[in-house]
Design a protein around this motif. Sequence first.
Motif, PDB file in Angstrom:
ATOM      1  N   MET A  60       0.860  -1.193   0.000  1.00  0.00           N
ATOM      2  CA  MET A  60       0.000   0.000   0.000  1.00  0.00           C
ATOM      3  C   MET A  60       0.891   1.236   0.000  1.00  0.00           C
ATOM      4  SD  MET A  60      -1.034   0.531   4.002  1.00  0.00           S
ATOM      5  CE  MET A  60      -1.288   2.269   3.806  1.00  0.00           C
ATOM      6  N   ILE A  61       0.254   2.405  -0.190  1.00  0.00           N
ATOM      7  CA  ILE A  61       1.010   3.654  -0.098  1.00  0.00           C
ATOM      8  C   ILE A  61       0.738   4.278   1.266  1.00  0.00           C
ATOM      9  CG2 ILE A  61       1.423   5.927  -1.112  1.00  0.00           C
ATOM     10  CD1 ILE A  61       2.260   3.607  -2.927  1.00  0.00           C
ATOM     11  N   GLY A  62       1.764   4.287   2.110  1.00  0.00           N
ATOM     12  CA  GLY A  62       1.661   4.943   3.413  1.00  0.00           C
ATOM     13  C   GLY A  62       2.229   6.352   3.328  1.00  0.00           C
ATOM     14  N   LYS A  63       2.479   6.956   4.468  1.00  0.00           N
ATOM     15  CA  LYS A  63       3.050   8.306   4.508  1.00  0.00           C
ATOM     16  C   LYS A  63       4.166   8.345   5.531  1.00  0.00           C
ATOM     17  CE  LYS A  63      -1.228  10.808   3.517  1.00  0.00           C
ATOM     18  NZ  LYS A  63      -2.238  11.708   4.069  1.00  0.00           N
ATOM     19  N   ILE A  64       5.196   9.109   5.217  1.00  0.00           N
ATOM     20  CA  ILE A  64       6.253   9.361   6.208  1.00  0.00           C
ATOM     21  C   ILE A  64       6.504  10.866   6.266  1.00  0.00           C
ATOM     22  CG2 ILE A  64       7.390   7.116   5.971  1.00  0.00           C
ATOM     23  CD1 ILE A  64       9.496   8.653   4.212  1.00  0.00           C
ATOM     24  N   LEU A  65       7.128  11.325   7.356  1.00  0.00           N
ATOM     25  CA  LEU A  65       7.432  12.750   7.481  1.00  0.00           C
ATOM     26  C   LEU A  65       8.401  13.178   6.382  1.00  0.00           C
ATOM     27  CD1 LEU A  65       7.975  13.071  11.337  1.00  0.00           C
ATOM     28  CD2 LEU A  65       6.099  14.065   9.998  1.00  0.00           C
ATOM     29  N   LEU A  66       8.139  14.359   5.818  1.00  0.00           N
ATOM     30  CA  LEU A  66       9.027  14.889   4.777  1.00  0.00           C
ATOM     31  C   LEU A  66      10.387  15.249   5.365  1.00  0.00           C
ATOM     32  CD1 LEU A  66       9.527  16.093   1.930  1.00  0.00           C
ATOM     33  CD2 LEU A  66       8.474  18.208   2.739  1.00  0.00           C
ATOM     34  N   ARG A  67      10.365  15.886   6.552  1.00  0.00           N
ATOM     35  CA  ARG A  67      11.623  16.335   7.167  1.00  0.00           C
ATOM     36  C   ARG A  67      11.735  15.776   8.581  1.00  0.00           C
ATOM     37  NH1 ARG A  67      10.385  21.131   3.947  1.00  0.00           N
ATOM     38  NH2 ARG A  67       8.703  21.599   5.401  1.00  0.00           N
ATOM     39  N   LYS A  68      12.970  15.579   9.001  1.00  0.00           N
ATOM     40  CA  LYS A  68      13.268  15.047  10.336  1.00  0.00           C
ATOM     41  C   LYS A  68      12.911  16.092  11.401  1.00  0.00           C
ATOM     42  CE  LYS A  68      17.580  13.605  12.596  1.00  0.00           C
ATOM     43  NZ  LYS A  68      17.421  12.173  12.796  1.00  0.00           N
ATOM     44  N   GLY A  84       8.428  14.819  27.478  1.00  0.00           N
ATOM     45  CA  GLY A  84       7.112  14.428  26.971  1.00  0.00           C
ATOM     46  C   GLY A  84       7.063  14.412  25.449  1.00  0.00           C
ATOM     47  N   PHE A  85       7.764  15.334  24.810  1.00  0.00           N
ATOM     48  CA  PHE A  85       7.818  15.333  23.337  1.00  0.00           C
ATOM     49  C   PHE A  85       8.605  14.118  22.846  1.00  0.00           C
ATOM     50  CE2 PHE A  85       6.423  19.631  23.997  1.00  0.00           C
ATOM     51  CZ  PHE A  85       5.633  19.904  22.899  1.00  0.00           C
ATOM     52  N   LEU A  86       9.707  13.808  23.560  1.00  0.00           N
ATOM     53  CA  LEU A  86      10.513  12.646  23.146  1.00  0.00           C
ATOM     54  C   LEU A  86       9.764  11.331  23.365  1.00  0.00           C
ATOM     55  CD1 LEU A  86      14.164  13.404  24.300  1.00  0.00           C
ATOM     56  CD2 LEU A  86      13.322  13.146  21.957  1.00  0.00           C
ATOM     57  N   ASP A  87       8.860  11.321  24.357  1.00  0.00           N
ATOM     58  CA  ASP A  87       8.068  10.100  24.573  1.00  0.00           C
ATOM     59  C   ASP A  87       7.298   9.746  23.298  1.00  0.00           C
ATOM     60  OD1 ASP A  87       8.865   9.840  27.197  1.00  0.00           O
ATOM     61  OD2 ASP A  87       7.078  10.801  28.036  1.00  0.00           O
ATOM     62  N   LEU A  88       6.754  10.771  22.632  1.00  0.00           N
ATOM     63  CA  LEU A  88       5.942  10.505  21.434  1.00  0.00           C
ATOM     64  C   LEU A  88       6.741  10.584  20.135  1.00  0.00           C
ATOM     65  CD1 LEU A  88       2.369  11.956  21.917  1.00  0.00           C
ATOM     66  CD2 LEU A  88       3.401   9.898  22.787  1.00  0.00           C
ATOM     67  N   ILE A  89       7.900  11.287  20.186  1.00  0.00           N
ATOM     68  CA  ILE A  89       8.728  11.392  18.958  1.00  0.00           C
ATOM     69  C   ILE A  89      10.143  10.929  19.309  1.00  0.00           C
ATOM     70  CG2 ILE A  89       9.175  12.862  16.938  1.00  0.00           C
ATOM     71  CD1 ILE A  89       7.574  15.088  18.315  1.00  0.00           C
ATOM     72  N   PRO A  90      10.301   9.628  19.602  1.00  0.00           N
ATOM     73  CA  PRO A  90      11.611   9.159  20.088  1.00  0.00           C
ATOM     74  C   PRO A  90      12.717   9.277  19.040  1.00  0.00           C
ATOM     75  CG  PRO A  90      10.083   7.332  19.775  1.00  0.00           C
ATOM     76  CD  PRO A  90       9.285   8.575  19.568  1.00  0.00           C
ATOM     77  N   HIS A  91      12.332   9.400  17.769  1.00  0.00           N
ATOM     78  CA  HIS A  91      13.340   9.499  16.699  1.00  0.00           C
ATOM     79  C   HIS A  91      13.801  10.933  16.458  1.00  0.00           C
ATOM     80  CE1 HIS A  91       9.916  10.873  14.323  1.00  0.00           C
ATOM     81  NE2 HIS A  91       9.258   9.827  14.837  1.00  0.00           N
ATOM     82  N   ALA A  92      13.285  11.896  17.245  1.00  0.00           N
ATOM     83  CA  ALA A  92      13.660  13.300  17.012  1.00  0.00           C
ATOM     84  C   ALA A  92      15.123  13.547  17.388  1.00  0.00           C
ATOM     85  CB  ALA A  92      12.765  14.213  17.854  1.00  0.00           C
ATOM     86  N   TRP A 119      20.205  22.662   8.425  1.00  0.00           N
ATOM     87  CA  TRP A 119      18.837  22.942   8.869  1.00  0.00           C
ATOM     88  C   TRP A 119      17.786  22.735   7.788  1.00  0.00           C
ATOM     89  CZ3 TRP A 119      17.688  23.197  13.817  1.00  0.00           C
ATOM     90  CH2 TRP A 119      18.696  23.528  14.726  1.00  0.00           C
ATOM     91  N   ASP A 120      18.214  22.669   6.523  1.00  0.00           N
ATOM     92  CA  ASP A 120      17.261  22.591   5.411  1.00  0.00           C
ATOM     93  C   ASP A 120      16.277  21.444   5.539  1.00  0.00           C
ATOM     94  OD1 ASP A 120      18.108  24.731   4.181  1.00  0.00           O
ATOM     95  OD2 ASP A 120      18.873  23.736   2.359  1.00  0.00           O
ATOM     96  N   GLN A 121      16.792  20.298   6.001  1.00  0.00           N
ATOM     97  CA  GLN A 121      15.954  19.089   6.041  1.00  0.00           C
ATOM     98  C   GLN A 121      15.358  18.847   7.418  1.00  0.00           C
ATOM     99  OE1 GLN A 121      14.869  17.651   3.350  1.00  0.00           O
ATOM    100  NE2 GLN A 121      16.092  19.244   2.360  1.00  0.00           N
ATOM    101  N   ARG A 122      15.287  19.910   8.241  1.00  0.00           N
ATOM    102  CA  ARG A 122      14.776  19.729   9.610  1.00  0.00           C
ATOM    103  C   ARG A 122      13.487  20.488   9.831  1.00  0.00           C
ATOM    104  NH1 ARG A 122      18.978  18.053  13.365  1.00  0.00           N
ATOM    105  NH2 ARG A 122      20.946  17.867  12.264  1.00  0.00           N
ATOM    106  N   GLU A 123      12.631  19.880  10.628  1.00  0.00           N
ATOM    107  CA  GLU A 123      11.393  20.497  11.103  1.00  0.00           C
ATOM    108  C   GLU A 123      11.679  20.850  12.553  1.00  0.00           C
ATOM    109  OE1 GLU A 123       8.417  21.726   9.465  1.00  0.00           O
ATOM    110  OE2 GLU A 123       8.785  19.866   8.366  1.00  0.00           O
ATOM    111  N   VAL A 124      11.683  22.126  12.899  1.00  0.00           N
ATOM    112  CA  VAL A 124      12.213  22.554  14.193  1.00  0.00           C
ATOM    113  C   VAL A 124      11.080  22.909  15.169  1.00  0.00           C
ATOM    114  CG1 VAL A 124      13.740  24.207  15.339  1.00  0.00           C
ATOM    115  CG2 VAL A 124      14.212  23.492  12.981  1.00  0.00           C
ATOM    116  N   VAL A 125      11.129  22.322  16.365  1.00  0.00           N
ATOM    117  CA  VAL A 125      10.172  22.678  17.417  1.00  0.00           C
ATOM    118  C   VAL A 125      10.975  23.202  18.615  1.00  0.00           C
ATOM    119  CG1 VAL A 125       8.225  21.944  18.828  1.00  0.00           C
ATOM    120  CG2 VAL A 125       8.661  20.790  16.646  1.00  0.00           C
ATOM    121  N   VAL A 126      10.859  24.508  18.870  1.00  0.00           N
ATOM    122  CA  VAL A 126      11.560  25.126  20.002  1.00  0.00           C
ATOM    123  C   VAL A 126      10.682  24.958  21.243  1.00  0.00           C
ATOM    124  CG1 VAL A 126      12.564  27.269  20.895  1.00  0.00           C
ATOM    125  CG2 VAL A 126      12.667  26.770  18.435  1.00  0.00           C
TER     126      VAL A 126
END
Length: 205
Positions: A60-68, A84-92, A119-126
């Motif tokens: 099937m066609i799934g989806k993945i995040l465009l940027r890390k 708490g953010f790392l609990d849900l996004i452990p790959h960040a 930084w180009d390929q990153r999605e940044v959450v401060v």
Amino acid sequence: MLHVIDHPLIHQELSMARAPKTSSCDFRAAVRRIACLMTPRVCENLPTIPQEVETPLETMIGKILLRKITLVPILRAGLGFLDGFLDLIPHASVVHLGIKRNEITLAAETYYAKLPHDWDQREVVVLDPMLATGGSAISAIDQLKKAGAKNIRFACLVAAPEGVRAFEAQHPDVPIYTAALDRCLSQSGYILPGLGDAGDRLFDT
Ligand code: PRP
Ligand code: URA
């Protein structure tokens, strides 16, 4: 743009965290749970791309995040919000920024910044629990943009209207996600009603 995340479970945890009798241990746990509860909303519109996925039955066609995703906690209180953010996004990835506001002038002073260059390929959450005058968050985002970051959002626990106005004037392109928009700042720069000094409460100092 300001997003106030209005959720009964967040109200419950934040009310507990605000109370001065709440121990550091319980405060830290509540902040962690609020961060978990905020994460899906903070990340709700992150761009994805299609990717072929094989299930046990078919393809099937799934989806993945465009940027890390890169989480940027502002030391020190941001560390208590990070878990708490790392609990849900452990790959960040995690990039640390040390910023302290001067207790007299309230000006933000950077004492640690170890920023990558890609930084180009990153999605940044401060991340910082408190947006008071806005000085620390504005300085963090100034530094990240100067380093090349483009896709940035900011998440906090409690914001003051003064800080939101200052932030939006400097960085209108960066959305703010908060669990609460409080009334105002005190003369000494504390958020009212707020929860006191987030760093001291998290780390029992
Ligand atoms: C607190 C908080 C924010 C900042 C908010 O940090 O964690 O970083 O104040 O205030 P502002 O919006 O007026 O800049 P503090 O400087 O007390 O450092 P700490 O996290 O090391 O305790
Ligand atoms: N920093 C805090 O930790 N609390 C406030 O109320 C304001 C800034």
